[in-house]
Write a protein that holds these residues in place. Structure first.
Motif, short mmCIF file in Angstrom:
data_model
loop_
_atom_site.label_atom_id
_atom_site.label_comp_id
_atom_site.label_asym_id
_atom_site.label_seq_id
_atom_site.Cartn_x
_atom_site.Cartn_y
_atom_site.Cartn_z
N HIS A 65 0.97 -1.44 0.26
CA HIS A 65 -0.24 -0.08 0.37
C HIS A 65 1.06 1.76 0.04
O HIS A 65 1.68 1.52 0.75
N HIS A 67 1.24 5.59 -2.28
CA HIS A 67 0.39 6.49 -2.68
C HIS A 67 2.14 7.47 -3.59
O HIS A 67 2.20 7.93 -2.59
N LYS A 129 -0.29 3.17 -6.03
CA LYS A 129 -1.78 3.52 -6.34
C LYS A 129 -1.40 4.75 -7.24
O LYS A 129 -0.61 5.71 -7.31
N HIS A 222 -10.05 1.47 0.91
CA HIS A 222 -9.31 2.11 2.18
C HIS A 222 -10.68 2.07 3.38
O HIS A 222 -11.68 2.93 3.10
N HIS A 245 -5.97 -0.16 6.89
CA HIS A 245 -6.27 0.76 7.70
C HIS A 245 -6.91 0.38 8.94
O HIS A 245 -6.41 -0.34 9.15
N ASP A 307 2.13 3.04 3.61
CA ASP A 307 0.99 4.30 2.82
C ASP A 307 1.68 5.65 2.48
O ASP A 307 1.45 6.21 2.81
#
Ligand code: NIG
Ligand code: FE
Length: 408
Positions: A65, A67, A129, A222, A245, A307
């Protein structure tokens, strides 16, 4: 080319079928795959050799995960939070502005910098992502560039409703489901949605995720980050590989995660929806951590990931997440390392990574430490001595055992 890694002090395999290993273990890699695992004394010959000198060896981290398709940073927002401002997710729109204004080369350069930063810290697989473009061309180019770095690309057009659609969110949902997905899907393996007050509600997220599914994308969500909500329930309903999460979980969420088997292209064709915990976000937003112990004790499959993003968790360090998970989320060090390797692989529905066994991809880490315990016991210390990705040593701090041609 084959490579023998010998004199391993602790071999952390994640292989439930493996026989117990002796104090000094060895691994042989052949090309991109692991060929042999066993006692150092029985090791077959190989073209090259690394002496691990009693160090621990584990699978490469699987960061499921992240970004990484963005421009700019939000250090000022972090500073304000540490002075008492709450995190709401509203800053996502700041990064959307910077990302839309960036050139392809700027976006590519930033992603490359972060992928390399993560690799040096042991992440041999990283999911990337989109979600800071939030219009058709910028979501499509984010994924096109992301796919230059990883096969695990995720379309997150449903990150937040962009400012220009503020008063007509349903029109944005229609845009995401239609033209945006049409151009994004060819570059994506997964579709994701941020199900949270201020982002997307249950019905909007269901519509978008279902459109993605119809186009052949796997589902990730998410959910339950900032408050209790429908994210986990929706993820399980749609057969998501992962819900990420999981900070605010009801008993019903927990039951759904542990009792619902969802169809997948993985080991026996069925798995549960993995609960992916992202403690960098709680650290960086000064929020209560998810209760990993409660999830594990209930029988959920747990993954740990960074994340990595410019707002809520600007870290690419899986070791840092492991240390947080042990100290703050009641995981044992072994559970945390497993979640950061095999857990991430399960969250990506991959059988070939996160494990050291013959046939798996040769992604391994040699630590500057005798056991996995040190990853939590020595927080903040760079303990990754050597990173081997698909059979090639791509990073090492150890000049004495450096095979020829390894970049320092
Ligand atoms: O996973 N929760 C939604 N998205 C990101 C935050 C992105 C941001 O703040 O820029 C997350 O924490
Ligand atoms: Fe995220």
């Amino acid at each position: 080319m084959s490579l023998l890694i010998t004199n391993i002090g602790e071999l952390f395999t994640n292989d439930s079928h493996a026989r117990s290993l002796p104090a000094s273990a060895a691994v042989v890699l052949d090309g991109e795959r692991i060929a042999w695992v066993g006692a150092a004394a029985d090791a077959p010959a190989a073209d090259e050799r690394i002496d691990a000198d009693g160090a621990a060896v584990l699978p490469g981290f699987v960061d499921s995960h992240a970004h990484l398709m963005f421009a700019g940073d939000r250090a000022a927002e972090f500073g304000a939070r540490m002075a008492g401002e709450p995190y709401t997710g509203g800053g996502i729109r700041t990064t959307v502005g910077a990302t839309r204004a960036a050139s392809d080369e700027e976006l590519r350069g930033n992603a490359r910098r972060l992928v390399r930063e993560a690799l040096r810290q042991g992440s041999t697989t990283i999911e990337i992502k989109s979600g800071y473009g939030l219009n058709v061309p910028d979501e499509a180019r984010s994924l096109r560039i992301a796919s230059e770095f990883t096969a695990e690309t995720t379309f997150l057009g449903a990150h937040v409703v962009p400012a220009e659609f503020r008063d007509r969110p349903d029109d944005y949902v229609a845009l995401v489901c239609g033209p945006m997905l049409a151009l994004a899907a060819p570059h994506a393996r997964w579709v994701d949605a941020f199900v949270e007050r201020g982002a997307f509600d249950e019905d909007q997220a269901r519509a978008i995720l279902s459109c993605g599914k119809e186009r052949g994308l796997g589902v990730r969500v998410h959910g339950n980050q900032l408050a209790p909500g429908p994210g986990v329930r929706l993820a399980v309903e749609l057969g998501a590989a992962s819900v990420d999460h999981c900070t605010h979980l009801s008993d019903a969420d927990l039951a759904a995660l542990t009792s619902t088997r969802v169809e997948c292209m993985c080991h026996d064709g069925w798995d549960t929806t993995v609960a992916t915990l992202l403690p960098g976000a709680e650290f960086s937003t000064r929020s209560p951590y998810p209760d990993a112990r409660r999830l594990i004790d209930a029988g959920a499959t747990v993954a740990l990931a960074t994340d990595c993003n410019p707002g809520s968790s600007y870290t690419s360090s899986m070791s840092f997440c492991i240390a947080l998970a042990v100290r703050e989320m009641r995981m044992t060090p072994a559970e945390a390392v497993r979640a950061a390797t095999l857990g991430g692989a399960r969250a990506l529905r991959r059988d070939d990574i996160g494990v050291i066994r013959p046939g798996a991809r040769a992604d391994l880490l040699i630590l500057d430490a005798p056991s996995h315990l040190h990853l939590a016991y020595r927080p903040g210390v760079p303990l990754i001595r050597t990173v081997i990705e698909a059979g090639r040593a791509v990073f090492t701090t150890d000049s004495s055992s450096t095979p020829d041609g390894v970049p320092q």
